[in-house]
Design an enzyme around this catalytic site. Structure first.
Site, PDB file in Angstrom:
ATOM      1  N   TYR A  33      98.624 -35.887   6.514  1.00 29.22           N
ATOM      2  CA  TYR A  33      99.443 -35.387   7.847  1.00 29.22           C
ATOM      3  C   TYR A  33      99.343 -36.202   8.946  1.00 29.22           C
ATOM      4  O   TYR A  33      98.738 -37.268   8.893  1.00 29.22           O
ATOM      5  CB  TYR A  33      99.181 -34.009   8.201  1.00 29.22           C
ATOM      6  CG  TYR A  33      97.671 -34.015   9.230  1.00 29.22           C
ATOM      7  CD1 TYR A  33      96.373 -34.368   8.509  1.00 29.22           C
ATOM      8  CD2 TYR A  33      98.019 -33.615  10.507  1.00 29.22           C
ATOM      9  CE1 TYR A  33      95.464 -34.355   9.512  1.00 29.22           C
ATOM     10  CE2 TYR A  33      96.875 -34.052  11.381  1.00 29.22           C
ATOM     11  CZ  TYR A  33      95.519 -34.110  10.909  1.00 29.22           C
ATOM     12  OH  TYR A  33      94.446 -34.076  11.816  1.00 29.22           O
ATOM     13  N   LEU A 207      88.697 -41.769  11.789  1.00 24.99           N
ATOM     14  CA  LEU A 207      90.108 -42.029  11.658  1.00 24.99           C
ATOM     15  C   LEU A 207      90.652 -43.149  12.763  1.00 24.99           C
ATOM     16  O   LEU A 207      90.281 -43.043  13.889  1.00 24.99           O
ATOM     17  CB  LEU A 207      90.961 -40.610  12.065  1.00 24.99           C
ATOM     18  CG  LEU A 207      92.422 -40.788  11.711  1.00 24.99           C
ATOM     19  CD1 LEU A 207      92.633 -40.483  10.347  1.00 24.99           C
ATOM     20  CD2 LEU A 207      93.097 -39.734  12.544  1.00 24.99           C
TER      21      LEU A 207
HETATM   22  N1  PDD Z   1      94.250 -35.784  15.481  1.00 28.81           N
HETATM   23  N2  PDD Z   1      90.076 -38.442  14.859  1.00 28.81           N
HETATM   24  C1  PDD Z   1      90.505 -37.425  14.215  1.00 28.81           C
HETATM   25  C2  PDD Z   1      89.448 -36.872  13.254  1.00 28.81           C
HETATM   26  C3  PDD Z   1      91.788 -36.983  14.479  1.00 28.81           C
HETATM   27  O1  PDD Z   1      91.998 -35.901  13.729  1.00 28.81           O
HETATM   28  C4  PDD Z   1      92.807 -37.406  15.505  1.00 28.81           C
HETATM   29  C5  PDD Z   1      94.043 -36.893  15.640  1.00 28.81           C
HETATM   30  C6  PDD Z   1      92.402 -38.939  15.810  1.00 28.81           C
HETATM   31  C7  PDD Z   1      93.076 -39.504  16.969  1.00 28.81           C
HETATM   32  O2  PDD Z   1      94.362 -40.230  16.035  1.00 28.81           O
HETATM   33  P1  PDD Z   1      95.704 -40.257  17.023  1.00 28.81           P
HETATM   34  O3  PDD Z   1      95.593 -41.050  18.157  1.00 28.81           O
HETATM   35  O4  PDD Z   1      96.652 -41.119  15.949  1.00 28.81           O
HETATM   36  O5  PDD Z   1      96.159 -38.827  17.045  1.00 28.81           O
HETATM   37  C8  PDD Z   1      90.846 -39.261  15.778  1.00 28.81           C
HETATM   38  C9  PDD Z   1      95.803 -35.015  15.573  1.00 28.81           C
HETATM   39  C10 PDD Z   1      96.136 -35.094  17.051  1.00 28.81           C
HETATM   40  C11 PDD Z   1      95.500 -33.602  15.066  1.00 28.81           C
HETATM   41  O6  PDD Z   1      94.905 -33.333  14.085  1.00 28.81           O
HETATM   42  O7  PDD Z   1      96.189 -32.769  15.852  1.00 28.81           O
END
Ligand code: PDD
Length: 287
Positions: A33, A207
């Site tokens: 996702y 991530l």
């Molecule tokens: N989650 N680490 C984890 C485990 C995450 O689920 C997310 C983002 C991030 C930050 O990634 P980014 O900057 O690309 O949003 C780091 C999204 C926001 C969610 O699950 O809603």
């Protein structure tokens, strides 16, 4: 409110949108996702989010359901149909529907694609940023490939729920050596005692955050050095500042960790400055 959901090529009313019970995403978490910010009607960091989606699909061997351009059209149309000016858009791709079997289904199985968009109050987010958030730490029991953005989010949901029940806003995972890996849905940062900005280096334990990558660009522009190394909860509690980054929290100051104040217990000035500077650098989709 989400009014219309994209499911496999159709824009359906929220109440009618559905996927099959034997969807691989439903039965195995065999899905990936993305979440992108929508700001003033435009996507933030679309290129990086779509690049990570393609990487996640490639890592799981799920065939790419559509081209970059087609993804862009689905994202924009979902945002438009839901009249979202400020909020998020959520995209999910599973390996598709197949009779339940741990082995992958036939390679010609069509992936299931879902896209939804939702408004979020920017006033609420800004007032939260002005106060900062509280963090609770938790052992990192997630699997060994946290670099892939899969929907296997059970450990994250458990950690966040426990954090809320203990009065915190969010959780940070801690690995078996005592180092913070990342937040339950965000990357973790500190401004250490020496005034160095620190975040964990990319590897399979975290991530690769798009917001993290864009913030690194912001820091380069501002001439602020970053050290990519792990840190412990104790170090974070004793740091000058702490914050998290994600598409939905942007740069969100952390003011307590496991009940201990970080710095003077107020949102850090650097965190707030970086929050303000973020959109000057982030990719902004054309109107
Ligand atoms: N989650 N680490 C984890 C485990 C995450 O689920 C997310 C983002 C991030 C930050 O990634 P980014 O900057 O690309 O949003 C780091 C999204 C926001 C969610 O699950 O809603």
């Amino acid at each position: 409110m989400t009014r219309i959901v994209y499911v496999n090529g159709r824009y359906l009313p929220y109440a009618e949108a559905a996927i099959h019970p034997e969807d691989r995403g439903n039965q195995f978490g065999d899905a990936v996702y993305e979440v992108c910010e929508v700001r003033e009607g435009r996507l933030t960091d679309e290129t990086r989010h779509l690049a990570r989606l393609e990487r996640s699909l490639g890592e799981l061997g799920i065939p790419e359901p559509m081209s970059r351009a087609a993804w862009g059209r689905v994202l924009r149309e979902t945002i438009r149909r839901n009249r979202v000016r400020n909020g998020l858009v959520y995209l999910q791709v599973s390996r598709g529907v197949a009779r339940r079997d741990f082995f992958f289904p036939a390679p010609d199985t069509l992936p299931t694609v879902i896209c939804l968009a939702r408004r979020l109050s920017s006033t609420k987010a800004e007032s939260q940023a002005a106060k900062g958030i509280a963090i609770q730490s938790t052992p990192d029991v997630r699997w060994g490939r946290c670099d892939i953005k899969t929907v296997m989010l059970l450990p994250a949901t458990m950690a966040k729920q426990r954090a809320r029940e203990s009065g915190a806003n969010d959780a940070w995972f801690v690995d078996e050596k005592g180092y913070v890996t990342e937040g339950a849905s965000a990357n973790a940062w500190i401004l250490d005692r020496d005034g160095k900005l620190v975040t964990r280096a990319l590897d399979n334990a975290i991530l690769p955050g798009v917001t993290r990558a864009t913030l690194l660009d912001v820091l380069k522009r501002e001439g602020i050095a970053v050290v990519e190394r792990p840190f412990t909860i104790e170090e974070a509690q004793g740091a000058r500042e702490a914050f998290i980054t994600s598409a939905t929290s942007l740069v969100m100051p952390v003011v307590t960790i496991d009940g201990k104040q970080v710095g003077n217990g107020a949102p850090g000035l650097l965190a707030l400055k970086l929050r303000a500077a973020f959109h000057e650098v982030a990719e902004r989709a054309p109107a």
